[in-house]
Design a protein around this motif. Sequence first.
Motif, PDB file in Angstrom:
ATOM      1  N   PRO A 130       0.823  -1.209   0.000  1.00  0.00           N
ATOM      2  CA  PRO A 130       0.000   0.000   0.000  1.00  0.00           C
ATOM      3  C   PRO A 130       0.864   1.269   0.000  1.00  0.00           C
ATOM      4  CG  PRO A 130      -0.728  -1.563   1.682  1.00  0.00           C
ATOM      5  CD  PRO A 130       0.603  -2.047   1.198  1.00  0.00           C
ATOM      6  N   LEU A 131       0.300   2.347  -0.533  1.00  0.00           N
ATOM      7  CA  LEU A 131       0.972   3.635  -0.469  1.00  0.00           C
ATOM      8  C   LEU A 131       0.987   4.127   0.977  1.00  0.00           C
ATOM      9  CD1 LEU A 131      -0.547   5.488  -3.570  1.00  0.00           C
ATOM     10  CD2 LEU A 131       1.616   4.217  -3.427  1.00  0.00           C
ATOM     11  N   HIS A 132       2.119   4.694   1.387  1.00  0.00           N
ATOM     12  CA  HIS A 132       2.187   5.272   2.733  1.00  0.00           C
ATOM     13  C   HIS A 132       2.221   6.790   2.627  1.00  0.00           C
ATOM     14  CE1 HIS A 132       6.425   5.933   1.915  1.00  0.00           C
ATOM     15  NE2 HIS A 132       6.668   4.634   1.836  1.00  0.00           N
ATOM     16  N   VAL A 133       2.326   7.476   3.765  1.00  0.00           N
ATOM     17  CA  VAL A 133       2.214   8.934   3.761  1.00  0.00           C
ATOM     18  C   VAL A 133       3.363   9.596   3.007  1.00  0.00           C
ATOM     19  CG1 VAL A 133       0.853   9.028   5.868  1.00  0.00           C
ATOM     20  CG2 VAL A 133       3.346   9.140   6.013  1.00  0.00           C
ATOM     21  N   GLY A 134       4.516   8.930   2.941  1.00  0.00           N
ATOM     22  CA  GLY A 134       5.608   9.484   2.150  1.00  0.00           C
ATOM     23  C   GLY A 134       5.236   9.551   0.681  1.00  0.00           C
ATOM     24  N   HIS A 135       4.575   8.491   0.193  1.00  0.00           N
ATOM     25  CA  HIS A 135       4.066   8.525  -1.174  1.00  0.00           C
ATOM     26  C   HIS A 135       3.020   9.624  -1.324  1.00  0.00           C
ATOM     27  CE1 HIS A 135       5.117   4.007  -1.069  1.00  0.00           C
ATOM     28  NE2 HIS A 135       6.054   4.618  -1.784  1.00  0.00           N
ATOM     29  N   GLY A 136       2.249   9.850  -0.262  1.00  0.00           N
ATOM     30  CA  GLY A 136       1.212  10.885  -0.318  1.00  0.00           C
ATOM     31  C   GLY A 136       1.793  12.263  -0.545  1.00  0.00           C
ATOM     32  N   ARG A 137       2.921  12.549   0.091  1.00  0.00           N
ATOM     33  CA  ARG A 137       3.544  13.858  -0.121  1.00  0.00           C
ATOM     34  C   ARG A 137       3.995  14.008  -1.571  1.00  0.00           C
ATOM     35  NH1 ARG A 137       8.732  16.813   2.959  1.00  0.00           N
ATOM     36  NH2 ARG A 137       8.061  18.931   2.383  1.00  0.00           N
ATOM     37  N   LEU A 235      -2.124  -2.694  -7.243  1.00  0.00           N
ATOM     38  CA  LEU A 235      -2.271  -1.589  -8.193  1.00  0.00           C
ATOM     39  C   LEU A 235      -3.692  -1.032  -8.169  1.00  0.00           C
ATOM     40  CD1 LEU A 235      -1.008   0.177 -10.342  1.00  0.00           C
ATOM     41  CD2 LEU A 235      -1.560  -1.575 -12.045  1.00  0.00           C
ATOM     42  N   ALA A 236      -4.674  -1.898  -8.029  1.00  0.00           N
ATOM     43  CA  ALA A 236      -6.059  -1.426  -7.937  1.00  0.00           C
ATOM     44  C   ALA A 236      -6.241  -0.554  -6.697  1.00  0.00           C
ATOM     45  CB  ALA A 236      -7.017  -2.618  -7.890  1.00  0.00           C
ATOM     46  N   ASP A 237      -5.619  -0.961  -5.580  1.00  0.00           N
ATOM     47  CA  ASP A 237      -5.691  -0.151  -4.363  1.00  0.00           C
ATOM     48  C   ASP A 237      -4.975   1.189  -4.544  1.00  0.00           C
ATOM     49  OD1 ASP A 237      -7.163  -2.033  -3.016  1.00  0.00           O
ATOM     50  OD2 ASP A 237      -5.453  -2.932  -1.977  1.00  0.00           O
ATOM     51  N   ILE A 238      -3.825   1.170  -5.230  1.00  0.00           N
ATOM     52  CA  ILE A 238      -3.084   2.410  -5.480  1.00  0.00           C
ATOM     53  C   ILE A 238      -3.937   3.372  -6.303  1.00  0.00           C
ATOM     54  CG2 ILE A 238      -1.146   3.373  -6.798  1.00  0.00           C
ATOM     55  CD1 ILE A 238       0.527   0.971  -5.863  1.00  0.00           C
ATOM     56  N   ASP A 241      -6.548   4.831  -4.105  1.00  0.00           N
ATOM     57  CA  ASP A 241      -5.987   5.872  -3.235  1.00  0.00           C
ATOM     58  C   ASP A 241      -5.786   7.173  -4.005  1.00  0.00           C
ATOM     59  OD1 ASP A 241      -5.960   4.045  -1.209  1.00  0.00           O
ATOM     60  OD2 ASP A 241      -3.780   3.775  -1.156  1.00  0.00           O
ATOM     61  N   MET A 242      -5.272   7.060  -5.218  1.00  0.00           N
ATOM     62  CA  MET A 242      -5.038   8.254  -6.030  1.00  0.00           C
ATOM     63  C   MET A 242      -6.344   8.968  -6.363  1.00  0.00           C
ATOM     64  SD  MET A 242      -1.772   8.800  -6.469  1.00  0.00           S
ATOM     65  CE  MET A 242      -1.889   8.533  -4.685  1.00  0.00           C
ATOM     66  N   LEU A 243      -7.382   8.202  -6.613  1.00  0.00           N
ATOM     67  CA  LEU A 243      -8.687   8.799  -6.886  1.00  0.00           C
ATOM     68  C   LEU A 243      -9.191   9.567  -5.667  1.00  0.00           C
ATOM     69  CD1 LEU A 243     -10.981   9.006  -8.986  1.00  0.00           C
ATOM     70  CD2 LEU A 243     -11.984   6.965  -7.942  1.00  0.00           C
ATOM     71  N   LEU A 244      -9.086   8.947  -4.491  1.00  0.00           N
ATOM     72  CA  LEU A 244      -9.501   9.620  -3.252  1.00  0.00           C
ATOM     73  C   LEU A 244      -8.659  10.867  -2.983  1.00  0.00           C
ATOM     74  CD1 LEU A 244     -10.086   6.720  -0.681  1.00  0.00           C
ATOM     75  CD2 LEU A 244     -11.782   8.343  -1.525  1.00  0.00           C
ATOM     76  N   PHE A 245      -7.406  10.825  -3.409  1.00  0.00           N
ATOM     77  CA  PHE A 245      -6.479  11.915  -3.129  1.00  0.00           C
ATOM     78  C   PHE A 245      -6.481  12.973  -4.238  1.00  0.00           C
ATOM     79  CE2 PHE A 245      -2.130  13.174  -1.387  1.00  0.00           C
ATOM     80  CZ  PHE A 245      -2.655  13.550  -0.164  1.00  0.00           C
ATOM     81  N   ARG A 246      -7.425  12.835  -5.157  1.00  0.00           N
ATOM     82  CA  ARG A 246      -7.609  13.779  -6.270  1.00  0.00           C
ATOM     83  C   ARG A 246      -6.377  13.871  -7.159  1.00  0.00           C
ATOM     84  NH1 ARG A 246      -9.513  17.801  -2.056  1.00  0.00           N
ATOM     85  NH2 ARG A 246     -11.535  16.980  -1.427  1.00  0.00           N
ATOM     86  N   CYS A 247      -5.714  12.754  -7.357  1.00  0.00           N
ATOM     87  CA  CYS A 247      -4.551  12.699  -8.239  1.00  0.00           C
ATOM     88  C   CYS A 247      -4.915  11.905  -9.487  1.00  0.00           C
ATOM     89  CB  CYS A 247      -3.361  12.034  -7.541  1.00  0.00           C
ATOM     90  SG  CYS A 247      -2.706  12.974  -6.160  1.00  0.00           S
ATOM     91  N   PRO A 384      -0.438   3.802   6.292  1.00  0.00           N
ATOM     92  CA  PRO A 384      -0.979   3.861   4.927  1.00  0.00           C
ATOM     93  C   PRO A 384      -1.586   5.226   4.613  1.00  0.00           C
ATOM     94  CG  PRO A 384      -1.716   1.878   6.080  1.00  0.00           C
ATOM     95  CD  PRO A 384      -1.094   2.768   7.105  1.00  0.00           C
ATOM     96  N   LEU A 385      -1.425   5.648   3.381  1.00  0.00           N
ATOM     97  CA  LEU A 385      -2.026   6.902   2.937  1.00  0.00           C
ATOM     98  C   LEU A 385      -3.535   6.856   3.091  1.00  0.00           C
ATOM     99  CD1 LEU A 385      -1.899   9.673   1.552  1.00  0.00           C
ATOM    100  CD2 LEU A 385      -1.899   8.478  -0.650  1.00  0.00           C
TER     101      LEU A 385
END
Length: 551
Positions: A130-137, A235-238, A241-247, A384-385
């Motif tokens: 899973p993506l973590h907060v570092g990936h989130g930044r 990858l589906a989870d990533i 996450d990107m969709l939720l994070f507006r990326c 996790p992000l």
Amino acid sequence: MQAKEILLTAFEQAFSDLGLEKPEKITFERPKQPKFGDLSTNVAMLIAKQAGRPARELAASLAQELPRKCPEIARVEVAGPGFCNITFKPAFWQRVLPLIEETGPAYGNGTSGQGKTALVEYVSANPTGPLHVGHGRGAALGDSVARILRAAGYGVDTEYYLNDAGRQMKILGRSVWLRARELAGQKTDFPEDHYQGGYIIDLAREALNAHPGLPDLDEDAGVELCRQFGMEKILADIKGDMLLFRCEHNKFASEKAYLQNGAVARALEQLEKDGHSYHSDGALWLRTESEGDDHDRVLRKRDGSLTYLATDIAYHNEKYERGYDLLVDVWGADHHGYIPRMRAAIRDMGRDPDRFVVLLVQLVNLIRDGKPVQMSTRSGEFYPLRELIDEVGTDAARFTFLSRSNDSPLDFDVDLAKKRSLDNPVYYVQYAHARICALLRRAAEKGIRLPEKTGSATLTGLDSLQELALMRQLSAFPEIVTEAAARLAPYLVSKYLIDLAGEIHGYYAHRQIIDPDDEAGSLARLVLLRACGQTLKNGLFLLGVSAPELM
């Protein structure tokens, strides 16, 4: 035309009339105190020696000439050893309000990137967990950079480079396969260097449900099945996450595809043909030491397997083939040493390395309940992000990530990010927007109708120090966006928004906006705040943060 551009023209004319040689560069600064004017310059001190005249005398001559060349200037005062402190007439600042009304969501957009294209590659985390907060930044940075470049006029694509081949993916597959065998009651020896997180057990359980015969497969077949199954699920989870994070990523580029379509082989062949690589000790090496790297780097190992560098070279070469004017990569801080070897490889491939920019994302020190949270995908100890989004929301997470330069480590205080108070920076900015929306609703309820097109007569009386300060801030927004695009620095936008919100909150606290005894003044003040609200909304959009109307 912006204030600085107008002043440059006026100074050029003044220099000509005074028989002075124009310096190469004239810089202006915004004084911290309003009493020192709207803009200040030390140009008289810079040219004094060459002109053979005292700086204060030159400043006095310029102070007399400038209002003649520029009718928007109210006065120019000489200060200190030769500063020119310039104050514009209120009408000059007031004209930003109808401009904001006319341009609306496009206010702040520029033309510095017009006719140019850019590709922003960001996140690109191995699909091994899973993506973590570092990936989130990094995600917030990459997406915001793309938004800002578009605002500057660039045609922008965004991309995620998927490391779906190589050793780490095999370790993922073997980790899931071993856990699946354990769940099936088979004894296994789980290596320490395999992925330890609980998500591996979850994946193994799902794989068993989908493929009941999995534990009975031979190791190669079982590992490959689990590798593909695990990668697809992660990858589906990533993507979720990107969709939720507006990326948004326009494309997911596959490392495996570059291997299969011959792009990697062609790149290595070209490097060898041009003398940029060589064979030694059974391996293929890239000459990077001569380009400033610590030592030459391996492209193909003795066993024939390729390094990440080999596939990355082919990937970046293909990026150049697509014709982008600017290539932006967002990498973790631990990739600092990777930059010189990648730039060397780009040059060796006959490409222009100046079109390639890497933004390094420094570490996020996540603090929750007053304690630091450790993050390590391999050990399974990470934050996790998705969990951060669920806890503080996308708005607070993105704004916090973008509140400081990516070059600086970031302390992310989860407790502060959750607070609904003015101590929380994102709440501080969003509340300024919501407060303006509330005022406009209240005005409508009282029958006050704002004009669609604001004329100069409507703005008469907007000349207090606070009102002028607000209009100066609004006028600066396009310049901020242009600078943020040039420096690829979204934190400049977040800083601007905090400053603008501070001016708005201060104005609201000290001025009655809707005054029943002052209809014309009320209307002018509402027009001013409406422009402030639009500018806040535009700036928040560049950060991928919402502008709520109710809070």
